[in-house]
Design a protein around this motif. Structure first.
Motif, PDB file in Angstrom:
ATOM      1  N   SER A 116      26.783  36.310  43.779  1.00  0.00           N
ATOM      2  CA  SER A 116      28.023  35.761  42.936  1.00  0.00           C
ATOM      3  C   SER A 116      28.419  36.230  41.527  1.00  0.00           C
ATOM      4  O   SER A 116      29.507  36.699  41.330  1.00  0.00           O
ATOM      5  CB  SER A 116      27.993  34.388  42.916  1.00  0.00           C
ATOM      6  N   THR A 117      27.118  36.561  40.750  1.00  0.00           N
ATOM      7  CA  THR A 117      27.392  37.153  39.323  1.00  0.00           C
ATOM      8  C   THR A 117      27.774  38.614  39.720  1.00  0.00           C
ATOM      9  O   THR A 117      28.698  39.004  38.718  1.00  0.00           O
ATOM     10  CB  THR A 117      26.188  37.149  38.631  1.00  0.00           C
ATOM     11  N   LEU A 134      31.395  38.474  40.289  1.00  0.00           N
ATOM     12  CA  LEU A 134      32.253  37.842  38.922  1.00  0.00           C
ATOM     13  C   LEU A 134      32.283  39.088  38.004  1.00  0.00           C
ATOM     14  O   LEU A 134      33.515  39.045  37.431  1.00  0.00           O
ATOM     15  CB  LEU A 134      31.288  36.671  38.352  1.00  0.00           C
ATOM     16  N   TYR A 178      38.164  33.073  38.293  1.00  0.00           N
ATOM     17  CA  TYR A 178      36.664  33.566  38.118  1.00  0.00           C
ATOM     18  C   TYR A 178      35.596  33.073  39.473  1.00  0.00           C
ATOM     19  O   TYR A 178      35.078  33.548  39.945  1.00  0.00           O
ATOM     20  CB  TYR A 178      36.043  33.388  36.720  1.00  0.00           C
ATOM     21  N   LEU A 179      35.744  31.648  39.362  1.00  0.00           N
ATOM     22  CA  LEU A 179      34.918  30.851  40.170  1.00  0.00           C
ATOM     23  C   LEU A 179      35.076  31.192  41.536  1.00  0.00           C
ATOM     24  O   LEU A 179      34.227  31.398  42.479  1.00  0.00           O
ATOM     25  CB  LEU A 179      34.983  29.310  39.834  1.00  0.00           C
ATOM     26  N   CYS A 180      36.570  31.039  42.081  1.00  0.00           N
ATOM     27  CA  CYS A 180      36.646  31.484  43.355  1.00  0.00           C
ATOM     28  C   CYS A 180      36.180  33.144  43.834  1.00  0.00           C
ATOM     29  O   CYS A 180      35.717  33.081  44.825  1.00  0.00           O
ATOM     30  CB  CYS A 180      37.985  31.209  43.710  1.00  0.00           C
ATOM     31  N   ALA A 224      33.643  34.618  42.614  1.00  0.00           N
ATOM     32  CA  ALA A 224      32.397  34.553  42.648  1.00  0.00           C
ATOM     33  C   ALA A 224      31.882  33.907  43.952  1.00  0.00           C
ATOM     34  O   ALA A 224      30.991  34.344  44.654  1.00  0.00           O
ATOM     35  CB  ALA A 224      31.555  33.740  41.448  1.00  0.00           C
ATOM     36  N   PHE A 225      32.491  32.884  44.057  1.00  0.00           N
ATOM     37  CA  PHE A 225      31.973  32.142  45.623  1.00  0.00           C
ATOM     38  C   PHE A 225      32.458  33.169  46.912  1.00  0.00           C
ATOM     39  O   PHE A 225      31.926  33.059  47.636  1.00  0.00           O
ATOM     40  CB  PHE A 225      32.979  31.034  45.594  1.00  0.00           C
TER      41      PHE A 225
END
Lengths: 270, 158
Positions: free
Chosen positions: B11-12, B15, B28-30, B32-33
């Motif tokens: 995930s990182t 990202l 960003y979160l999406c 990474a997920f």
């Protein structure tokens, strides 16, 4: 009779402006890494909403062709060359949002022009953050490919240095060939230095394959596949060739350094 | 432990590429997920099959998740797809091909080259499979309507 002519003229002027807007939106999308069908769809949506008829579009990976007629004669015909360049997905998302709003009827033509201008000047993420991200990508993927945490830490450093190096190279020469060959060579040199001068054992293959990641042409590759899946074979092929060539450039850069090292060391370390 | 670290770093990594390609901060979160989901699918299937098949499943996971995000967040699928697909890209395969070519072991180079080509094809098939699913299926309203119909039909049958 005269009045009628005037009305038609005004309408033509208006549709001309709408078509200009559609062309501008399409150009910005294509330039910043959108797929072919998204560009076509956006142009069609904008024109349809403002009532332009007789529209025909033809979008390639580096050019847009739009014509329109009012049933009798052509009122708009324009081609636009869009050179392949760096991607900015934020702009793609913004233009997409704008086209949604246009279809919902919230935005006038003039407003849309102003919004487009603003969107195009959207800043990139700050350079320090990008540099950090480059390192983070290299380090993370190094670990994923089965390296140890130490190796991944070193890959992080190489990724950071690589981005600084690339920014320096891009200032003088924006040619993709040079940038990627030098990038590949730079990674390999750093890796060889790390292996020879650091006191703990490191595996060269893991380090290089992780550090290569920031150079990998992800957008070209993914968009090529998407275009081919949408049966835009021509544009898809062009983008695929672009992606494969970048891989080749990286390999040439890294390979040259490796073979020089190989012959210097007599193959002892390889 | 390695499993958790693997997912975290996948995930990182995704990202990182979301940042490099200027994806808006709110996504960003999406992004990474999405990368994590793809790597999760890959990691679960790779002990049982070939890397190419596992890449196929990984790509299927990535595209599914990113299409769901695209509908939910109302933004182009590219935003999530590109950063999410990165963990699956055969960077190591490319390296080995190049390395064996340079060290003049052409058979090994051919093997590694074809292997990474297979992985690339796995990713291609995964993307094509999910991309060709009708857009309609990703809207919740579409499913709700069907549920309503089912409920409507069900009592009359009883």
């Amino acid at each position: 009779m005269k009045e009628k002519e005037e009305i038609i003229e005004i309408n033509n002027g208006e549709s001309h402006r709408v078509l200009e807007l559609a062309m501008e939106a399409g150009r910005i999308l294509l330039r910043n890494g959108a797929e072919i069908f998204r560009v076509e769809e956006t142009v069609w949506h904008i024109c349809e909403h403002y009532g332009v008829q007789g529209l025909d579009t033809f979008v390639l990976s580096n050019g847009i062709f739009i014509t329109a007629d009012d049933g009798e004669k052509t009122i708009y015909a324009k081609t636009k060359h869009v050179p392949l360049s760096g991607a900015h997905l934020g702009i793609v998302a913004e233009v997409n949002a704008l086209s949604r709003e246009i279809v919902e009827g919230k935005v006038s033509v003039d407003e849309a022009f102003q919004r487009l201008k603003k969107i195009e000047q959207m800043p990139r993420t700050s350079k320090p953050l990008q540099t950090f991200a480059s390192g983070m990508g290299a380090g993370s993927f190094c670990y994923i490919m089965g390296a140890t945490l130490t190796e991944s830490g070193i890959a992080f450093c190489i990724g950071v240095l690589l981005h600084v190096f690339l920014m320096g190279v891009k200032k003088y020469n924006s040619s993709k060939v040079i940038v990627n060959i030098l990038g590949g060579a730079f990674i390999t040199v750093l890796t060889l230095c790390a292996i020879n001068f650091l006191p703990f054992p490191l595996r060269m293959d893991k380090l290089i394959s992780g550090a290569i990641m920031p150079l990998v042409p992800g957008i070209a590759f993914t968009n090529a596949i998407r275009d081919i899946a949408d049966s835009d074979i021509l544009s898809g092929t062009v983008r695929m060739v672009d992606a494969v060539l970048v891989f080749v450039y990286i390999a040439v850069g890294a390979g040259t350094v490796l073979s020089i090292y190989n012959s210097l060391m007599g193959g002892m370390f390889l | 432990m390695t499993f958790v670290l693997n997912l975290l770093l996948a995930s990182t990594g995704s990202l990182a590429f979301a940042i490099l390609y200027n994806v808006p901060r709110k996504f960003y979160l999406c992004a990474a997920f999405t990368g994590m989901a793809g790597w999760f699918c890959y990691y679960l299937t790779v002990p049982f099959t070939d890397t190419a098949v596992a890449s196929f499943f990984g790509a299927v996971g990535v595209v599914l998740v990113s299409r769901i995000f695209a509908v939910w967040k109302k933004c182009p699928i590219t935003v999530f797809l590109i950063s999410g697909i990165f963990p699956l890209v055969p960077g190591a395969g490319v390296y080995y091909t190049m390395y064996y070519l340079v060290s003049n072991e052409l058979t090994l180079a051919a093997i590694k080259g074809l292997e990474s080509l297979k992985i690339a094809f796995g990713i291609v098939l995964g993307i094509v499979f999910i991309v060709t699913i009708p857009k309609k299926w990703f809207f919740i309203q579409n499913w709700r309507k069907k549920d309503v119909e089912k409920e409507y039909i069900a009592p009359s049958r009883k």
